[in-house]
Write an enzyme that holds these catalytic residues in place. Structure first.
Site, mmCIF file in Angstrom:
data_model
loop_
_atom_site.group_PDB
_atom_site.id
_atom_site.type_symbol
_atom_site.label_atom_id
_atom_site.label_comp_id
_atom_site.label_asym_id
_atom_site.label_seq_id
_atom_site.Cartn_x
_atom_site.Cartn_y
_atom_site.Cartn_z
ATOM 1 C CE LYS A 70 68.119 -32.961 30.748
ATOM 2 N NZ LYS A 70 66.760 -33.206 30.225
ATOM 3 C CD GLU A 71 75.240 -25.235 34.273
ATOM 4 O OE1 GLU A 71 75.348 -25.253 35.519
ATOM 5 O OE2 GLU A 71 76.149 -24.850 33.544
ATOM 6 C CE LYS A 83 77.226 -19.071 30.323
ATOM 7 N NZ LYS A 83 78.215 -19.735 29.443
#
Length: 159
Positions: A70-71, A83
């Protein structure tokens, strides 16, 4: 130990067009669509693509290395076209990384030329030198090439 790896890709497309993809969830959607051998599945856990969004990234079965993680979209700077996404859970951390951040910078070079700078910043405990080789910009390099090609094809089709 701290480290980073960087890749720069010259793109003959406008920075604004690249940022429409890189600065949003469209980036992972396109990588999944155009490079299924790199990215098997992406699920939005929470958020709408802005800062605070969490995505679950799954790699193709049989892929050497991490299978999923998960990020968190930690930074989205629309003015400077930067970003950052930080891994918060999953195989990359289980491998031994204590920090793993991907940064994209879209640099305008001219009206129809840009630079995509993809950087991976990482940390791991001393004595885990094998993790140095596990940190890679290779998937980001492939993404930069395919997204540049995609934008050029979309522009040609529109004209």
């Amino acid at each position: 130990m701290k480290g980073s790896k960087c890749h720069e890709h010259e793109a003959d497309v406008p920075a604004a067009e690249l940022w429409k993809i890189y600065g949003t969830l469209r980036f992972v959607e396109l990588v999944h669509e155009l490079l299924p051998q790199v990215l098997h599945k992406v699920d939005v856990v929470k958020g709408d693509g802005t800062v605070g969004t969490v995505i679950q990234v799954t790699f193709p079965p049989g892929n050497p290395g991490p299978q999923s993680y998960k990020e968190l979209f930690a930074k989205i700077d629309n003015e400077n076209r930067v970003k950052e996404a930080a891994v918060i859970e999953g195989d990359i951390l289980a491998m031994g990384f204590t920090k793993y951040v991907t940064r994209f910078e879209i640099v305008e070079k001219g009206p129809s030329s840009s630079l995509i700078r993809s950087t991976v910043e990482y940390e791991f405990d001393d004595g885990r030198d094998e993790l140095e080789a596990a940190a890679s910009t290779a998937p980001l390099e492939a993404a930069a090439e395919i997204i540049t090609k995609y934008i050029k094809e979309q522009t040609a089709t529109a004209n």
